[in-house]
Scaffold this motif. Structure first.
Motif, mmCIF file in Angstrom:
data_model
loop_
_atom_site.group_PDB
_atom_site.id
_atom_site.type_symbol
_atom_site.label_atom_id
_atom_site.label_comp_id
_atom_site.label_asym_id
_atom_site.label_seq_id
_atom_site.Cartn_x
_atom_site.Cartn_y
_atom_site.Cartn_z
ATOM 1 N N PRO A 155 -7.533 -72.335 2.732
ATOM 2 C CA PRO A 155 -7.617 -70.877 2.552
ATOM 3 C C PRO A 155 -7.357 -70.446 1.107
ATOM 4 O O PRO A 155 -7.656 -69.312 0.749
ATOM 5 C CB PRO A 155 -6.515 -70.358 3.480
ATOM 6 N N THR A 156 -6.810 -71.325 0.281
ATOM 7 C CA THR A 156 -6.480 -70.933 -1.094
ATOM 8 C C THR A 156 -7.738 -70.579 -1.875
ATOM 9 O O THR A 156 -8.695 -71.357 -1.883
ATOM 10 C CB THR A 156 -5.741 -72.076 -1.817
ATOM 11 N N GLY A 157 -7.720 -69.448 -2.513
ATOM 12 C CA GLY A 157 -8.830 -69.049 -3.370
ATOM 13 C C GLY A 157 -9.966 -68.336 -2.651
ATOM 14 O O GLY A 157 -10.898 -67.867 -3.313
ATOM 15 N N ALA A 158 -9.910 -68.240 -1.336
ATOM 16 C CA ALA A 158 -10.997 -67.566 -0.603
ATOM 17 C C ALA A 158 -11.140 -66.134 -1.110
ATOM 18 O O ALA A 158 -10.156 -65.420 -1.282
ATOM 19 C CB ALA A 158 -10.704 -67.577 0.893
ATOM 20 N N GLY A 159 -12.371 -65.736 -1.381
ATOM 21 C CA GLY A 159 -12.638 -64.375 -1.845
ATOM 22 C C GLY A 159 -12.368 -64.166 -3.322
ATOM 23 O O GLY A 159 -12.357 -63.035 -3.789
ATOM 24 N N THR A 160 -12.125 -65.253 -4.066
ATOM 25 C CA THR A 160 -11.852 -65.129 -5.499
ATOM 26 C C THR A 160 -12.944 -65.812 -6.319
ATOM 27 O O THR A 160 -13.790 -66.525 -5.782
ATOM 28 C CB THR A 160 -10.505 -65.786 -5.881
ATOM 29 N N LEU A 161 -12.865 -65.616 -7.648
ATOM 30 C CA LEU A 161 -13.816 -66.250 -8.570
ATOM 31 C C LEU A 161 -13.843 -67.768 -8.406
ATOM 32 O O LEU A 161 -14.881 -68.400 -8.606
ATOM 33 C CB LEU A 161 -13.392 -65.981 -10.024
ATOM 34 N N LEU A 162 -12.699 -68.358 -8.076
ATOM 35 C CA LEU A 162 -12.614 -69.820 -8.024
ATOM 36 C C LEU A 162 -13.260 -70.392 -6.768
ATOM 37 O O LEU A 162 -13.357 -71.606 -6.632
ATOM 38 C CB LEU A 162 -11.166 -70.292 -8.155
#
Lengths: 229, 223
Positions: B123-130
């Motif tokens: 789930p880390t970074g979901a919905g982000t630039l990364l």
């Protein structure tokens, strides 16, 4: 919310100024339950540790691989192998434990930490967090553990000034800076007010040195009051 | 194959080829294999990909390797620091490629490489630039991002003690990336403060079993 239950404390704290940085840290510390496992983000959130009462039983996690971290090391105590996530020399408390990075982030991502306290550039009323990148074309992106912390802890508290130095609100309808996490923030502790944020929007829990109506006007944001008035 | 105790850091890094992917342990200076990096600079391998939490501090160690133009690409979580001027200059001059990875995802991608995992959803970074350009999937009502392992040709790590089997123990927060990087590279080189006899380490306290470790070298400086 049930308005017929025990009366809420007054929402507005007037006759005083906004909270100082230390008062903000103390305000956050008051909401950390006894016995919590807590990660304090780099920078302003580390001040919260100074306001946790002795005997609060709070265990501090530092994501570079330690539980039950103690205060910053003083001269003579400095050990280059014992640092916190901000690379500041720290100490260990009795009962401390060390572990490697994959375990440290597994305990974070796996929902084992109760609370993390983070700084922010912006938080949206839905609880989106922006705290890693200004998005400027020449800025070097550097995320560290911010995204892991944002989505990992059971509750995410943000501690920040409510306005930029230019007076622009940092609690916003939609973040304009690149996001760190979506819908991940629960509470926002600021100098002027404390907010609950999430799918239901932003609710003001209390204000400091500013009447609710003035706060709402300065933020230009759909707000509700916890006391329902 | 058993572990080789090397007489100095130069022997420990011998044979590293141009174009290699090098995993470099350490978080700040804790656990940083500074002597191995200095030896790698002397050894001369170039066109390297470096995987490390940071992108060098000051003018020594990883920063010196970068400054010599040996690193083509860096994979890290936190390149920008108050003393990362070497990386900053190379980046702004377009002389180094950067892949920014969230710190926990970096650790887990290394762990996956060492554990034979093909890829994983996080789930880390979901919905982000990364997460841009990455496959995503809804799992239990939450968006997850598909992440692939990071495998090294060589890992350079710092540990506290090794025994003659290559078993490693670490000290305090200097453990950081060492144990996962030790699992994730073809050739694993550890610099340690002390090499002890077989049997002198408590088996219950071994953090990195010797099966992962190929070369150890005792150094006098802080790891």
């Amino acid at each position: 919310m049930n308005p017929t239950s025990s009366p809420l404390p007054p929402l507005e704290h007037l006759g005083r100024g906004p909270l100082t940085e230390d008062e903000m840290a103390a305000r956050v510390a008051r909401d950390i339950p006894h016995g919590s496992y807590v990660n304090l983000g780099i920078g302003r959130p580390t001040l919260v540790a100074d306001h946790l009462p002795g005997g609060a039983g709070v265990v501090l996690h530092t994501e570079n691989g330690m539980l039950n971290m103690g205060p910053a090391a003083r001269d003579g105590q400095i050990d280059p192998d014992l640092i916190n996530a901000g690379k500041i020399p720290v100490t260990e408390l009795p009962g401390a434990a060390y572990f490697h990075h994959a375990d440290s982030f597994a305990m974070m991502r796996g929902g084992h930490l109760d609370i993390c306290v983070l700084g922010a550039f912006q938080v949206s009323s839905a609880g989106d967090l922006a705290n890693w990148h200004t998005g400027a074309a020449d800025a070097i992106p550097a995320v560290g553990g911010a995204m892991d912390l944002a989505i990992g802890a059971k509750r995410v508290f943000v501690m920040m000034t409510l306005f930029t130095k230019q007076g622009v609100p940092k609690l916003v309808p939609e973040c304009t800076y690149p996001l760190t996490g979506v819908g991940c923030v629960d509470r926002v502790y600021t100098d002027f007010a404390t907010f609950q944020v999430g799918p239901g929007g932003a609710t003001v829990l209390e204000t400091f040195g500013i009447p609710y109506d003035d706060l709402a006007q300065r933020l230009g944001l759909a707000l509700s009051r916890q006391d329902g008035t | 194959m058993s572990v080789r105790a090397c007489r100095d850091p130069d022997e420990a890094v011998a044979g590293i080829e141009d174009g290699s992917t090098i995993l470099v342990g350490g978080f700040g200076m804790a656990g940083m294999p500074a002597d191995l990096i200095e030896a790698l600079i002397r050894q001369g391998a170039t066109e390297l990909t470096v995987v490390s939490n940071n992108a060098g501090n000051g003018d020594t160690g990883l920063a010196a390797l970068l400054d010599k133009g040996r690193v083509r690409r860096i994979v890290c979580s936190f390149p920008r620091q108050s003393d990362s001027w070497v990386f900053d200059r190379l980046y702004h001059e377009g002389r180094i490629d950067l892949e920014v990875v969230p710190q926990g995802t970096l650790a887990e991608r290394l762990r996956a490489a060492g554990a034979g995992i093909g890829a994983f959803y996080s789930p880390t970074g979901a919905g982000t630039l990364l997460a841009e350009g990455k496959e995503t999937r809804e799992i239990a009502g939450r968006t997850h991002v598909l992440e692939y392992p990071i495998k090294g040709d060589v890992a350079l790590i710092g540990a506290h003690r090794a025994d003659g089997m290559g078993n490693l123990v670490y000290r305090k927060t200097a453990r950081n990336f060492g144990p996962v990087m030790a699992t994730a590279a073809t050739t694993v080189v550890a610099q340690v403060h002390e090499i002890v006899d077989i049997g002198a380490l408590d088996p219950e306290a071994v953090v990195t079993p010797g099966i992962y470790v190929d070369r150890v070298v005792q150094v006098v400086s802080a790891a």
